[in-house]
Structures are given as structure tokens and as C-alpha cells.
Design a protein around this motif. Sequence first.
Motif, PDB file in Angstrom:
ATOM      1  N   ALA A 231      -3.815   4.946   2.125  1.00 36.59           N
ATOM      2  CA  ALA A 231      -2.771   4.444   3.018  1.00 36.59           C
ATOM      3  C   ALA A 231      -1.877   5.552   3.556  1.00 36.59           C
ATOM      4  O   ALA A 231      -1.474   5.526   4.719  1.00 36.59           O
TER       5      ALA A 231
ATOM      6  N   GLY B  92       0.775  -1.238   0.000  1.00 39.52           N
ATOM      7  CA  GLY B  92       0.000   0.000   0.000  1.00 39.52           C
ATOM      8  C   GLY B  92       0.802   1.282   0.000  1.00 39.52           C
ATOM      9  O   GLY B  92       1.911   1.364   0.528  1.00 39.52           O
TER      10      GLY B  92
ATOM     11  N   ASP C  37      -0.620  -3.196  -9.860  1.00 44.94           N
ATOM     12  CA  ASP C  37      -0.323  -3.915  -8.617  1.00 44.94           C
ATOM     13  C   ASP C  37      -0.199  -5.420  -8.854  1.00 44.94           C
ATOM     14  O   ASP C  37      -0.950  -6.219  -8.300  1.00 44.94           O
TER      15      ASP C  37
ATOM     16  N   TYR D  89      -9.163  -4.444  -5.939  1.00 43.50           N
ATOM     17  CA  TYR D  89      -9.194  -4.586  -4.480  1.00 43.50           C
ATOM     18  C   TYR D  89     -10.371  -3.800  -3.891  1.00 43.50           C
ATOM     19  O   TYR D  89     -10.621  -2.654  -4.255  1.00 43.50           O
TER      20      TYR D  89
ATOM     21  N   ASP E  30      -7.108   2.486   4.282  1.00 47.36           N
ATOM     22  CA  ASP E  30      -7.041   2.428   2.827  1.00 47.36           C
ATOM     23  C   ASP E  30      -8.214   1.634   2.267  1.00 47.36           C
ATOM     24  O   ASP E  30      -8.581   0.580   2.803  1.00 47.36           O
ATOM     25  N   HIS E  31      -8.822   2.144   1.206  1.00 45.64           N
ATOM     26  CA  HIS E  31      -9.960   1.519   0.514  1.00 45.64           C
ATOM     27  C   HIS E  31     -11.218   1.462   1.386  1.00 45.64           C
ATOM     28  O   HIS E  31     -12.116   0.652   1.125  1.00 45.64           O
TER      29      HIS E  31
END
Length: 351
Positions: free
Chosen positions: A250, A50, A142, A79, A274-275
Motif C-alpha cells: 500500500a 492498509g 488486523d 487477505y 497492495d497484495h
Amino acid sequence: MPHPLAFLLLPFAWLYAAVMRVRNWLYDSGLKESTAYALPVISVGNLRAGGTGKTPHVAWIIAELLRMGEQPAVLSRGYGRRTRGYQLADAAATAATIGDEPRQHYQDFGARVPVAVCEDRRLGIATLLRTQPALTAIVLDDAYQHRRVRPALNILLTEQQRPFYQDYVLPVGRLRESRAGAARADVVVVTKCAPDLPAADQDSIAARIRRYAGPRVPVLFSAYHYGAPVAVGGQAEPAGSHILLLTGIAQPGPLRDYLTAAGYRISHHAAFADHHAFTAADLAAVAGQLQPGQSVFTTQKDAARLLEPALRAAVAALPVFYIPIEVRFLADGAARLHRLLPPLFQPQAVV
């Protein structure tokens, strides 16, 4: 250095690193299959979990390929999405159906660039090749640890403030595999640098990277360039310099630093993981913190999640703006990275 208590986790880190070392050896020795393709597959990834800036660097690669007259596609795992299997982005796609980063790529490039997600990258590539016959390249977002695919160009990203050579394998640190994994990189990009990073510092960082990546690997340096606020909610322009910051990424530190240096006063930072999947309750809490004359600033990746159908009415009632980010390379970094692209399109045998 990690927290002293983290060293209690060293046996787990050693075990994890050993498993990854064996896995990589199986691919390197050919005992596990790694597939190459007739068209160029470009991987952009990292060793650290991340926050290294993959999304804007993938966007840079896509834009460069378009300028070259190529027809790229983007393939991501997606993701954080709530779907499974292969999905191709369209106008109805949301962060829930394809993930926030693919949704951002679709927002940036629209129908010009197919954006797909699939957990199985080989299945995703095969589906893209079958359904998008005009493609000339595929960019993997990624996929540095996705060894089942053998990229034609493997781009490794590492942050200036958190370089992989100062980090440790999970769970002691944040590395997905040992530092030795850098040896698979065809080029390393040091991200989120100060735009005026001295040449001597660049040389020192490059030397430390090459201890793991190899003595001849190109090491480039990039910085973020922040654009003017873009409206997401129900207000055309920010009311003033007093803002509330909302993030689910992140590493929000660079954005905070930029906003402070640009003269904005952050009265409150609603920071999520994150996310993070924003909820109506999150937005209600933000609205409760908002003072008259203030605006809500966020990132483009977060904006992709804020525009979920269930949240659009709540967002439209708030003065929400995202700060766009683009990558700018230091010195001749852009030219050096560009020079690596045309050779990928020369005919070559697939092994």
C-alpha cells in the motif's frame, strides 16, 4: 485534505459512518455478543485501510512474547488467499493458501509459532485452542474492527504521515470507521516515524490522538529499521547500487526514501496494488526493464508472493532481493509497551 471532488461522495461517507456507528453501539451496549477468552488475545490493527505497518509490529509482539517465555500463535484473516476457512501454516503453505502476511510470519518464526488464518476469528481461536494446547496467547493480525472478539489488549496503529485524525471515512478518505473508534484502543502506536522525531512533535501528535482515544491512553512512536538485502532469486549478492524496485504494497514511499538515502539509484519502480498476485507476465516485464549489472529489490511481503510455485523458476533466473524491516521504538516506547504485556498473564475472571 481529500481531493475537492471527493466531497461529492460525502453522503456515502456519512451513510457508511452511520452504519459503523450503529454496529459499534450494538457491541458496546452488549446487544451483540463479543467474546473474551481465558488466555490473552492481543489485537493489532488500524482505523485506516492498509499500509500502517501491522506485519512488523505483530512480529515485534510475537518476539517479545517468546522472550517472556510465552507460547503465542498468530491468527489472521489471510487477505488475498485463494482458500477458505481455517488453515494452519506449514512448510508447504504459500501466499495463495494462507496470504502473504501470514506466510511472512511463518517464514520469520517457523514451527516455533503456530500461524493460522480464518475469516471467522472466533472459529479460528476455538480451533487453535483445541488443536494447540500449549498456547498461552493469541495475536490477532488486523482485527481492530472484528468486534465479535474482545481482546485483552487492543493496539491501534496510525502512520505519522497519514494519522487517522487527519483522515476521513470511506469513500471520501481511507478510514474504515470514524475517528471515534480510537476510543477502543488500549495503546496507540504512531508508525513509520523519522528516528529523530523531536519530542515536541511527539507531544503534539499525542495530544491530537488523545482527543479521540482518551486522555490517558499511552501513545508510542516507532520507526522502521531496514536490514541488508536478502537473496530471493538466483544471485547471492546485489551487483551494485543500480536497482529496479518491485512492490505490491500500500505504501512503498518509505522504502523508496530509505533506498535513495542509502545510495541506491532506482532506475524503474514497478508498483502494483497492495497484495497484488504477481504473474509470469509481470516478471517478464521486470526482466525486460532490467539492465546489465542491476538487481531487483522488493519487500519481504512481496517476496512471499514471488515464491509461489508457478513463479519460482522465473524468480530464480533474476537477481531478486528483499529488504527486511523491523520495528524500533523511539525513546522508551519499547519498555512502555513491554510493561503492558505481563499483566495480561495474571489470572483474571472472564466476563
